[in-house]
Scaffold this motif. Structure first.
Motif, PDB file in Angstrom:
ATOM      1  N   ARG A 144       3.235  -8.535 -10.294  1.00 62.64           N
ATOM      2  CA  ARG A 144       3.496  -8.475  -8.847  1.00 62.64           C
ATOM      3  C   ARG A 144       2.667  -7.370  -8.190  1.00 62.64           C
ATOM      4  N   LEU A 145       2.481  -6.258  -8.908  1.00 64.96           N
ATOM      5  CA  LEU A 145       1.664  -5.170  -8.339  1.00 64.96           C
ATOM      6  C   LEU A 145       0.189  -5.580  -8.275  1.00 64.96           C
ATOM      7  N   GLU A 146      -0.268  -6.334  -9.281  1.00 68.43           N
ATOM      8  CA  GLU A 146      -1.655  -6.835  -9.266  1.00 68.43           C
ATOM      9  C   GLU A 146      -1.853  -7.790  -8.096  1.00 68.43           C
ATOM     10  N   VAL A 147      -0.889  -8.703  -7.946  1.00 65.52           N
ATOM     11  CA  VAL A 147      -0.965  -9.692  -6.859  1.00 65.52           C
ATOM     12  C   VAL A 147      -0.961  -8.966  -5.511  1.00 65.52           C
ATOM     13  N   TYR A 148      -0.144  -7.921  -5.424  1.00 66.30           N
ATOM     14  CA  TYR A 148      -0.093  -7.156  -4.169  1.00 66.30           C
ATOM     15  C   TYR A 148      -1.465  -6.562  -3.855  1.00 66.30           C
ATOM     16  N   ASP A 149      -2.066  -5.888  -4.843  1.00 63.15           N
ATOM     17  CA  ASP A 149      -3.366  -5.241  -4.590  1.00 63.15           C
ATOM     18  C   ASP A 149      -4.440  -6.266  -4.215  1.00 63.15           C
ATOM     19  N   ALA A 150      -4.439  -7.395  -4.923  1.00 63.75           N
ATOM     20  CA  ALA A 150      -5.502  -8.378  -4.710  1.00 63.75           C
ATOM     21  C   ALA A 150      -5.287  -9.194  -3.428  1.00 63.75           C
ATOM     22  N   GLN A 151      -4.055  -9.582  -3.151  1.00 64.43           N
ATOM     23  CA  GLN A 151      -3.835 -10.543  -2.066  1.00 64.43           C
ATOM     24  C   GLN A 151      -3.126  -9.968  -0.838  1.00 64.43           C
ATOM     25  N   THR A 152      -2.175  -9.057  -1.063  1.00 63.98           N
ATOM     26  CA  THR A 152      -1.364  -8.604   0.076  1.00 63.98           C
ATOM     27  C   THR A 152      -1.954  -7.380   0.772  1.00 63.98           C
ATOM     28  N   ALA A 153      -2.596  -6.483   0.002  1.00 62.40           N
ATOM     29  CA  ALA A 153      -3.151  -5.274   0.626  1.00 62.40           C
ATOM     30  C   ALA A 153      -4.093  -5.606   1.801  1.00 62.40           C
ATOM     31  N   PRO A 154      -4.929  -6.669   1.709  1.00 61.90           N
ATOM     32  CA  PRO A 154      -5.800  -6.983   2.863  1.00 61.90           C
ATOM     33  C   PRO A 154      -5.037  -7.302   4.154  1.00 61.90           C
TER      34      PRO A 154
END
Ligand code: B4P
Length: 192
Positions: A144-154
């Motif tokens: 979930r943290l990986e997905v956050y950095d890759a997809q949600t942070a933008p």
């Protein structure tokens, strides 16, 4: 007041949204809660979402948008809302913008809760013990943290460019973080 809470898993979005709901007297719309209700009900959508959520991936944009349109069609959102868990990628951010424009309810503010990864992992481990949520195990949390950095942070940048972003330190007691959010949205509330 139309508000969206942004932040990594464990940053306190759901926790603070529950308090803001009382304070602002508007509904709390959590896409995570909506999905968990579908899973609990065993609906076709819930059956589809269950495994995706448990491994920490994002459920499809189409499903989420349909769910959100349905939620916004209810009359209790007429005076505003606190959105938590959506948008989680740029496609969802654009879809939400379009949806809110169509219903004539543009977003007033986006509040980002900032918490470092070490503390996020600690909080989610605590919730795993307390509540046993299927996606709070170490492997799913990492995902979930990986997905956050890759997809949600933008998405943070999306709201910054729209001049709607305010960033709040999410480290501290529940009361401290709540007070910071109230202070951060005060200028927008005065205008609105
Ligand atoms: P969510 O339900 O949104 O879960 P979350 O990101 O982990 O955040 P949550 O709001 O629950 O936790 P909080 O930070 O308040 O999503 C779950 C899954 O649903 C996703 O992984 C995905 O599969 C799916 N999904 C949801 N929305 C989607 C979308 N738009 N598109 C696609 N898929 C979607 O709190 C965490 C813990 O920290 C709690 O135990 C809390 O007590 C603690 N805490 C909070 N603030 C604290 C503080 N200040 N001090 C100490 N502890 C604190």
């Amino acid at each position: 007041m139309r508000l969206v809470l942004l932040g990594a898993p464990g940053s306190g979005k759901g926790t603070q949204a529950a308090r803001l709901k009382q304070h602002l007297q508007v509904p709390h719309i959590s896409t995570g809660d909506l999905l968990r209700a579908e899973v609990a009900a065993g609906s076709p959508l819930g059956v589809q979402a269950k495994e995706i959520m448990a491994r920490g991936d994002l459920v499809s944009d189409d499903i989420l948008l349909g769910m959100l349109e349905d939620r916004f069609s209810r009359p209790d959102t007429a005076n505003g809302f606190i959105l938590d868990g959506y948008p989680r990628n740029l496609a969802q951010a654009a879809a939400l913008d379009g949806l809110l424009q169509r219903i004539g309810q543009p977003m007033d503010a986006a509040v980002q809760l900032e918490v470092d990864n070490e503390l996020l992992i600690e909080r989610l481990a605590g919730r795993a013990k307390a509540e046993g949520r299927s996606d709070d195990n170490p492997e799913s949390v990492r995902k979930r943290l990986e997905v956050y950095d890759a997809q949600t942070a933008p998405v943070i940048e999306f709201y910054r460019q729209h001049g709607q972003l305010t960033t709040v330190d999410g480290v501290g007691t529940l009361d401290e973080v709540f007070t910071r959010i109230i202070e951060a949205i005060a200028p927008v509330r005065e205008v609105g």
